[in-house]
Design a protein around this motif. Structure first.
Motif, short mmCIF file in Angstrom:
data_model
loop_
_atom_site.label_atom_id
_atom_site.label_comp_id
_atom_site.label_asym_id
_atom_site.label_seq_id
_atom_site.Cartn_x
_atom_site.Cartn_y
_atom_site.Cartn_z
N LEU A 91 17.71 -64.70 17.31
CA LEU A 91 18.82 -63.75 17.19
C LEU A 91 20.11 -64.52 17.36
CD1 LEU A 91 17.29 -60.69 19.06
CD2 LEU A 91 17.13 -61.34 16.63
N GLN A 109 11.05 -66.73 21.27
CA GLN A 109 12.21 -65.89 20.97
C GLN A 109 13.47 -66.52 21.56
OE1 GLN A 109 11.40 -61.64 21.64
NE2 GLN A 109 9.28 -62.27 22.00
N TYR A 111 17.50 -65.71 22.08
CA TYR A 111 18.49 -64.64 22.06
C TYR A 111 19.89 -65.19 22.34
CZ TYR A 111 14.27 -61.87 23.16
OH TYR A 111 13.02 -61.31 23.18
#
Length: 183
Positions: A91, A109, A111
């Motif tokens: 992201l 992941q 972020y």
């Protein structure tokens, strides 16, 4: 003249993520990630054509297994021989730099968005973008989560399932939630 949401995002200021210009960029990223994830691997190569073109920079031998998701793509830089395994999510509202020979396991992941802590301001969809930097020769185990603003030093290892809430010095191994240096 007030700054646009994109300009605020790039400068690290608080901005509303529900902005038409930002939505257009996210739509382009979703289309590129979809092409990458649905093209047969022998046709796609290491990274789908649209996805590679979207990135800020990408070494020719960097590889991303499908499926893959990114928020914008335009803030991602992949060094030489970088490998992202299946299911990685980046992201990238701020720059995400992944150094040469870094390896990310499945479902890692990353972020960059830090949502406002004040509930009333959070209801206004306010967030700020904080960069993530992953050094050279870093190994990040499967399902690890890297939070906004984190730097992981060269040759570090992040254990599978770890949640990285603080910078990781070069050459150390961190594990757990929150991730801590193994002793």
């Amino acid at each position: 003249m007030p700054l646009s949401a994109l300009e605020k995002m790039k400068s690290g200021d608080w901005y509303s993520c529900l902005d038409p210009e930002l939505e257009a960029l996210r739509t382009a990223a979703r289309a590129a990630a979809f092409e990458h994830s649905t093209t047969p691997p022998d046709v796609r190569g290491n990274i789908g054509e649209k996805l590679r073109a979207l990135f800020a920079a990408c070494a020719g031998d960097a590889r991303i297994e499908a499926p893959f998701h990114c928020a914008y793509g335009v803030n991602i830089t992949l060094g030489k021989a970088v490998f992202l395994n299946a299911g990685c999510v980046v992201l990238d509202s701020a720059p995400v730099t992944i150094g040469d020979y870094a390896m990310l396991g499945p479902n890692v992941q990353i972020y960059c968005a830090d949502h406002h802590k004040d509930p009333e301001l959070r209801q206004q969809n306010l967030e700020r973008a904080m960069p993530v930097t992953i050094g050279k020769n870093v190994w990040i185990g499967g399902a690890a989560i890297i939070l906004p603003g984190i730097t992981i030093g060269d040759n570090a290892i992040v254990g599978a399932g770890s949640v990285v809430t603080k910078d990781v010095p070069a050459g150390v191994t961190v594990v757990g939630n929150p991730a801590r240096v193994m002793g």
